[in-house]
Design a protein around this motif. Structure first.
Motif, PDB file in Angstrom:
ATOM      1  N   GLY A 116      55.409  28.296  29.430  1.00 40.89           N
ATOM      2  CA  GLY A 116      55.437  28.600  28.001  1.00 40.89           C
ATOM      3  C   GLY A 116      55.223  27.369  27.138  1.00 40.89           C
ATOM      4  N   ASN A 117      55.132  27.607  25.836  1.00 45.75           N
ATOM      5  CA  ASN A 117      54.997  26.544  24.831  1.00 45.75           C
ATOM      6  C   ASN A 117      53.820  25.613  25.095  1.00 45.75           C
ATOM      7  OD1 ASN A 117      57.201  27.363  23.224  1.00 45.75           O
ATOM      8  ND2 ASN A 117      58.583  26.416  24.710  1.00 45.75           N
ATOM      9  N   LEU A 118      52.651  26.202  25.347  1.00 48.27           N
ATOM     10  CA  LEU A 118      51.446  25.402  25.538  1.00 48.27           C
ATOM     11  C   LEU A 118      51.118  24.617  24.275  1.00 48.27           C
ATOM     12  CD1 LEU A 118      49.158  27.909  27.405  1.00 48.27           C
ATOM     13  CD2 LEU A 118      49.627  25.583  28.130  1.00 48.27           C
ATOM     14  N   LYS A 119      50.726  23.363  24.461  1.00 48.75           N
ATOM     15  CA  LYS A 119      50.339  22.534  23.329  1.00 48.75           C
ATOM     16  C   LYS A 119      49.220  21.595  23.765  1.00 48.75           C
ATOM     17  CE  LYS A 119      52.152  19.469  19.777  1.00 48.75           C
ATOM     18  NZ  LYS A 119      51.834  20.275  18.629  1.00 48.75           N
ATOM     19  N   GLN A 120      48.124  21.591  23.028  1.00 49.56           N
ATOM     20  CA  GLN A 120      47.033  20.663  23.288  1.00 49.56           C
ATOM     21  C   GLN A 120      47.417  19.302  22.723  1.00 49.56           C
ATOM     22  OE1 GLN A 120      43.179  22.056  22.032  1.00 49.56           O
ATOM     23  NE2 GLN A 120      42.173  20.129  22.573  1.00 49.56           N
ATOM     24  N   LEU A 121      47.351  18.254  23.559  1.00 47.70           N
ATOM     25  CA  LEU A 121      47.752  16.918  23.139  1.00 47.70           C
ATOM     26  C   LEU A 121      46.579  16.031  22.741  1.00 47.70           C
ATOM     27  CD1 LEU A 121      50.522  16.119  25.795  1.00 47.70           C
ATOM     28  CD2 LEU A 121      50.799  17.050  23.473  1.00 47.70           C
ATOM     29  N   THR A 122      45.376  16.315  23.253  1.00 45.51           N
ATOM     30  CA  THR A 122      44.208  15.491  22.927  1.00 45.51           C
ATOM     31  C   THR A 122      43.059  16.383  22.474  1.00 45.51           C
ATOM     32  OG1 THR A 122      43.252  15.540  25.164  1.00 45.51           O
ATOM     33  CG2 THR A 122      44.852  13.783  24.677  1.00 45.51           C
ATOM     34  N   GLU A 123      42.112  15.768  21.785  1.00 48.43           N
ATOM     35  CA  GLU A 123      40.886  16.451  21.377  1.00 48.43           C
ATOM     36  C   GLU A 123      39.718  15.535  21.683  1.00 48.43           C
ATOM     37  OE1 GLU A 123      41.046  17.666  17.307  1.00 48.43           O
ATOM     38  OE2 GLU A 123      42.928  18.750  17.579  1.00 48.43           O
ATOM     39  N   GLY A 124      38.591  16.120  22.003  1.00 52.41           N
ATOM     40  CA  GLY A 124      37.411  15.302  22.270  1.00 52.41           C
ATOM     41  C   GLY A 124      36.544  15.908  23.336  1.00 52.41           C
ATOM     42  N   LYS A 125      35.560  15.125  23.778  1.00 50.17           N
ATOM     43  CA  LYS A 125      34.606  15.585  24.784  1.00 50.17           C
ATOM     44  C   LYS A 125      35.226  15.654  26.174  1.00 50.17           C
ATOM     45  CE  LYS A 125      31.604  12.462  23.290  1.00 50.17           C
ATOM     46  NZ  LYS A 125      30.449  11.565  23.292  1.00 50.17           N
ATOM     47  N   ARG A 126      36.011  14.609  26.520  1.00 51.68           N
ATOM     48  CA  ARG A 126      36.624  14.601  27.849  1.00 51.68           C
ATOM     49  C   ARG A 126      37.798  13.639  27.876  1.00 51.68           C
ATOM     50  NH1 ARG A 126      34.480  12.257  33.296  1.00 51.68           N
ATOM     51  NH2 ARG A 126      36.071  13.033  34.678  1.00 51.68           N
TER      52      ARG A 126
END
Length: 173
Positions: A116-126
């Protein structure tokens, strides 16, 4: 490898199926390790503070993060979207960080031990290969957003990432 017959009507090729399983054993009795998963491609096992094992498996047909008891029982899939690999468990708190394509490109995500509680920590191509700092407050990872891998950190609760060192790095520990 592919080869066509002289009449170009028949070909011959090789199909490879990779199977890997997780084994467990003790230091005192290393000759008695026992296999606890079977028949799939299972890899990257890590212990939770509570003694469970988190790992990557393709039992669902693609790579996902799973959790199980140390005897291999109660195997439960924790991720369902995208390709999910390289789980790491915080020593403090109850978080798993991992690399995922759930939003298209590969980025670092965090979830609770129950999925549970999924959270994206980074953004970008890879952005990939996360590792949780011993204090549990930071996640270090490799960013390939500008070409060669550079080492970054981001708070485990999310926030602004900070570059630590420049190219070329991989697999922080």
């Amino acid at each position: 490898d592919v080869s066509l017959a002289d009449d170009s009507e028949t070909l011959v090729t090789v199909q490879t199926n990779q199977i890997s399983n997780i084994w467990i054993g003790s230091r005192e009795d290393s000759g008695r390790a026992r296999q606890i998963t079977s028949g799939t491609r299972d890899f990257g096992p890590v212990w939770t503070p509570g003694g469970k094992i988190v790992y990557t498996s393709n039992a669902s047909g693609k790579n996902d993060i799973w959790i199980m008891e140390p005897d291999g029982s109660n195997q439960r899939r924790l991720t369902y979207e995208g390709i999910n690999v390289r789980p790491r468990v915080s020593r403090v708190g109850q978080h798993i960080v991992f690399s995922s394509t759930r939003e298209g490109s590969m980025n670092v995500w965090r979830m609770d031990l129950d999925g549970g509680n999924l959270k994206q920590l980074t953004e970008g191509k890879r952005n990939a290969n996360p590792e949780v700092a011993p204090d549990g407050g930071w996640v270090v990872y490799i960013s390939f957003n500008q070409g060669n891998g550079t080492l970054w950190k981001v708070p485990i609760e999310g926030g602004r990432p900070v570059q630590l060192i420049g190219p070329t790095v991989n697999l922080p520990a």
